[in-house]
Enzyme design. Structure first.
Site, PDB file in Angstrom:
ATOM      1  N   LEU A 162       0.915  -1.098   0.116  1.00 15.17           N
ATOM      2  CA  LEU A 162      -0.004  -0.149   0.013  1.00 15.17           C
ATOM      3  C   LEU A 162       0.779   1.218   0.092  1.00 15.17           C
ATOM      4  CD1 LEU A 162      -3.095   0.900  -0.041  1.00 15.17           C
ATOM      5  CD2 LEU A 162      -2.916   0.710   2.611  1.00 15.17           C
ATOM      6  N   ASP A 163       0.603   1.996  -0.971  1.00 17.31           N
ATOM      7  CA  ASP A 163       1.628   3.342  -1.241  1.00 17.31           C
ATOM      8  C   ASP A 163       1.652   4.107   0.135  1.00 17.31           C
ATOM      9  OD1 ASP A 163       2.099   2.510  -3.817  1.00 17.31           O
ATOM     10  OD2 ASP A 163       0.442   3.908  -4.542  1.00 17.31           O
ATOM     11  N   ARG A 164       2.865   4.729   0.321  1.00 14.66           N
ATOM     12  CA  ARG A 164       3.210   5.714   1.536  1.00 14.66           C
ATOM     13  C   ARG A 164       1.994   6.626   1.535  1.00 14.66           C
ATOM     14  NH1 ARG A 164       7.899   9.838   2.106  1.00 14.66           N
ATOM     15  NH2 ARG A 164       7.689  10.137   4.313  1.00 14.66           N
TER      16      ARG A 164
END
Length: 193
Positions: A41-43
């Site tokens: 999950l992207d930052r």
């Protein structure tokens, strides 16, 4: 017995346990040895991240072959019209090829925790919340899909992966489930002559 950890990843946290640049990681929130993320999950995205101590479970969740649906609540800039929604439903062309069709609908703003920092608001530009479900996991895919229909993503929260959901988990919280999986069928190795 496999363990599955359901974690509500806060905004700004990397989906890994270490970072050479000193950015915030899962290690701040999860002190359980032997668990690893099943996917990413992207930052700058929030919400459900699954971690497990079982390689088979990790593969079944993360591998695109299994097409596990992932549902996101997406705040986009502007008000998507029917043609933009239809384009998402049919699949949009990205620079790495067309996406699979997505399920998408306009929803009321979900009851969420405040984000830090807050999403930038512009008085002259309305925003809309979408529920978007995809069955693939390309890099920053949801953001690229909404941008392709001229409605950039402002906030992205993953609410569900397969049958697992955030439910009442707050950012930084997790719960653990035990999974009883059937053993993989034994394959005899070919005999050498």
């Amino acid at each position: 017995m496999a363990s599955l950890l359901l974690f509500n990843k806060p905004f700004g946290v990397l989906s890994q346990f270490t970072d050479a640049e000193g950015r915030e990681t899962l290690a701040r929130y999860i002190d359980r040895p032997g668990v690893y993320p099943a996917g990413r999950l992207d930052r700058d995205s929030e919400g459900l991240l699954l971690l497990t101590n079982d390689g088979q479970v990790q593969h079944q969740i993360a591998h695109p072959l299994h097409k596990l649906p992932k549902t996101y609540w997406v705040q986009v800039e502007g008000e998507p019209d029917k043609s933009a929604l239809q384009a998402l439903r049919q699949g949009v062309r990205l620079n790495d090829g067309p996406t699979r069709p997505a399920k998408v609908k306009v929803i009321s703003e979900p009851s969420l925790w405040p984000r830090h920092p807050p999403v930038r608001a512009r008085k002259s530009v309305p925003t809309t919340w979408l529920e978007l479900t995809i069955t693939e996991g390309r890099n920053r895919q949801v953001r690229r899909m909404t941008a392709a229909v001229d409605h950039p993503t402002l906030r992205l929260v993953r609410a569900r992966i397969g049958t697992w959901g955030l439910d009442q988990l707050q950012p930084g919280e997790y719960r653990v489930e035990r999974l009883h999986l059937p053993k993989a069928p034994f394959k005899a190795s070919p005999r050498k002559r």
